[in-house]
Design a protein around this motif. Sequence first.
Motif, PDB file in Angstrom:
ATOM      1  N   ILE A   1       0.861  -1.181   0.000  1.00 10.57           N
ATOM      2  CA  ILE A   1       0.000   0.000   0.000  1.00 10.57           C
ATOM      3  C   ILE A   1       0.895   1.228   0.000  1.00 10.57           C
ATOM      4  CG2 ILE A   1      -1.790   1.263   1.244  1.00 10.57           C
ATOM      5  CD1 ILE A   1      -2.663  -1.482   2.400  1.00 10.57           C
ATOM      6  N   ASP A   2       0.749   2.034  -1.041  1.00 10.15           N
ATOM      7  CA  ASP A   2       1.571   3.238  -1.186  1.00 10.15           C
ATOM      8  C   ASP A   2       1.058   4.338  -0.272  1.00 10.15           C
ATOM      9  OD1 ASP A   2       3.415   2.333  -3.034  1.00 10.15           O
ATOM     10  OD2 ASP A   2       2.134   2.817  -4.743  1.00 10.15           O
ATOM     11  N   ASP A   3       1.504   4.311   0.935  1.00 10.99           N
ATOM     12  CA  ASP A   3       1.259   5.366   1.900  1.00 10.99           C
ATOM     13  C   ASP A   3       2.628   5.909   2.283  1.00 10.99           C
ATOM     14  OD1 ASP A   3      -1.474   5.292   2.067  1.00 10.99           O
ATOM     15  OD2 ASP A   3      -1.561   4.105   3.894  1.00 10.99           O
ATOM     16  N   SER A   4       2.633   6.814   3.169  1.00 11.39           N
ATOM     17  CA  SER A   4       3.899   7.268   3.708  1.00 11.39           C
ATOM     18  C   SER A   4       3.875   6.977   5.196  1.00 11.39           C
ATOM     19  CB  SER A   4       4.080   8.757   3.468  1.00 11.39           C
ATOM     20  OG  SER A   4       5.342   9.160   3.932  1.00 11.39           O
ATOM     21  N   PRO A   5       4.582   5.975   5.673  1.00  9.16           N
ATOM     22  CA  PRO A   5       5.475   5.081   4.942  1.00  9.16           C
ATOM     23  C   PRO A   5       4.699   3.987   4.202  1.00  9.16           C
ATOM     24  CG  PRO A   5       5.435   4.453   7.241  1.00  9.16           C
ATOM     25  CD  PRO A   5       4.569   5.696   7.108  1.00  9.16           C
ATOM     26  N   VAL A   6       5.385   3.320   3.296  1.00  9.19           N
ATOM     27  CA  VAL A   6       4.785   2.220   2.548  1.00  9.19           C
ATOM     28  C   VAL A   6       4.429   1.102   3.519  1.00  9.19           C
ATOM     29  CG1 VAL A   6       5.249   0.457   0.799  1.00  9.19           C
ATOM     30  CG2 VAL A   6       6.035   2.798   0.443  1.00  9.19           C
ATOM     31  N   ARG A   7       3.248   0.509   3.328  1.00 10.81           N
ATOM     32  CA  ARG A   7       2.806  -0.586   4.194  1.00 10.81           C
ATOM     33  C   ARG A   7       2.626  -1.840   3.357  1.00 10.81           C
ATOM     34  NH1 ARG A   7      -2.367   0.072   6.632  1.00 10.81           N
ATOM     35  NH2 ARG A   7      -2.963   1.230   4.784  1.00 10.81           N
TER      36      ARG A   7
END
Length: 128
Positions: free
Chosen positions: A82-88
């Motif tokens: 999952i492209d979040d910040s940070p990547v999960r």
Amino acid sequence: MEQAARSAPPPITIDPLQEQCGVRAALDVVRGRWKPFIMYELHMRRCRYSELQAAIPQVSAQALTKQLRELEHDGVVKRTVIDDSPVRVVYELTEFGWTLGDILDRLEEWGNDFLKRRNPGHQSQVCE
């Protein structure tokens, strides 16, 4: 935004008997000290890697990673970035992986019956 799982599966040695025997094929997929525990946790919910580590504290990081990759390679577990910040990264059972639920429930029942035969005073417990 979610990405698909890695494209290159880890190299896994496949037992040649797996191609001819359904029981052997099934056992090859679930065989592993931690795979039943991993599948049990993923049966309850989607999990991040750290959540699986916390739920199964006895497993080393190397063993957890190896067995997750094997389950992913066999189509039982799906790994999603999952492209979040940070990547999960989250893990969950695939539709095919969910079909193992009844089998694992029956295996637990059989195991409890076996333990009662060996020790008539045995009380069934939830596996952790």
